[in-house]
Design a protein around this motif. Sequence first.
Motif, mmCIF file in Angstrom:
data_model
loop_
_atom_site.group_PDB
_atom_site.id
_atom_site.type_symbol
_atom_site.label_atom_id
_atom_site.label_comp_id
_atom_site.label_asym_id
_atom_site.label_seq_id
_atom_site.Cartn_x
_atom_site.Cartn_y
_atom_site.Cartn_z
ATOM 1 N N ALA A 120 0.838 -1.190 0.000
ATOM 2 C CA ALA A 120 0.000 0.000 0.000
ATOM 3 C C ALA A 120 0.875 1.241 0.000
ATOM 4 O O ALA A 120 2.094 1.164 0.193
ATOM 5 N N ASP A 191 -4.152 -0.461 -2.581
ATOM 6 C CA ASP A 191 -4.963 0.304 -1.624
ATOM 7 C C ASP A 191 -5.715 1.475 -2.228
ATOM 8 O O ASP A 191 -6.250 2.307 -1.507
ATOM 9 N N HIS A 211 -12.089 -2.761 -4.417
ATOM 10 C CA HIS A 211 -10.695 -3.168 -4.231
ATOM 11 C C HIS A 211 -10.262 -3.923 -5.476
ATOM 12 O O HIS A 211 -11.013 -4.758 -5.996
ATOM 13 N N THR A 271 -4.233 -4.835 4.820
ATOM 14 C CA THR A 271 -3.972 -3.407 4.701
ATOM 15 C C THR A 271 -4.583 -2.644 5.866
ATOM 16 O O THR A 271 -3.934 -1.774 6.468
#
Length: 300
Positions: A120, A191, A211, A271
């Motif tokens: 991320a 992310d 996502h 994440t």
Amino acid sequence: MRDWMLKRLFSLASRLFHLLPPKVLLGLAKAIGALLARLDNKRGKDAMANLNFAYGESLSQEEKERIIKRCYVSLVYNVFDFLRLGVMSQEELLSSLEVESEEPIQRVLQEGRPVIIVTAHYGSWELASLFIGLRYLPLAIVGRLFDDAVIDEMIFKTRERFGITLVNKNGAMRELVRALKAGKNLGIVVDQNTSDQEGILVDFFGKRVRHTPSASILARRFGAYILPAFVKSSEDYTRHTICFDEPFLVERSEDMERDILEATQRQAQATEKIIREKPDDWFWFHRRFKNQYEEIYRHE
């Protein structure tokens, strides 16, 4: 002349920031970050909208404002990192990062399967893939190019010095398939907000968000391990710590959509876990929730 000037400017900036002492770099980053915070009202409002949406009242207003200030400093420091990488040696890069635990990546390397590193915009993310590519396994990573031949050339050369192959984000899936077929490993940043066509809905901070399923799709097709990895930065940015989460394989049942959804959800959970662990390291400026909750970014 323009191309020569750009290359010369990049070379001089790289050497300058490489030579500056850590305390000077930190002071400069804080000064520029504070200036950006004053001038960049829109980005600051987006960050506050994200923090309010994700945390609600569980974080104080003061803590949210501290996180946003830190985000501006981190943004500047990531630019410094990229410039310094132009002249930084491989030994310097390796010595600037620590590994929290090597067990997860050593485990997947021993099995001999391809590996897809998912990460991320977190901490000093510019260093993450380069460190992994140099110390453990060469990577092909997805990146956004600038449609400028000189700038793109500098980006490619900087990463290639550390065993990284850069894949243009536009049309990346085809190139990533080729890389896996050629026996390479991948690095993908997962992310960011996506469109309806490019993302699937998962739970993230208790919200339904889009996502990217690209890592899940590729891992399922090629039997690759997905290994989440993130870089936490010290308060003064002089030390960075690589954190590997639990690696996993994507199920290959008769229900392909469910397999991909479950694997993508696991990436979102990894994440979220690292963000909650140290929220001031995430890039809160990105409109992460825009696809499903565009209204939170309508600032007065």
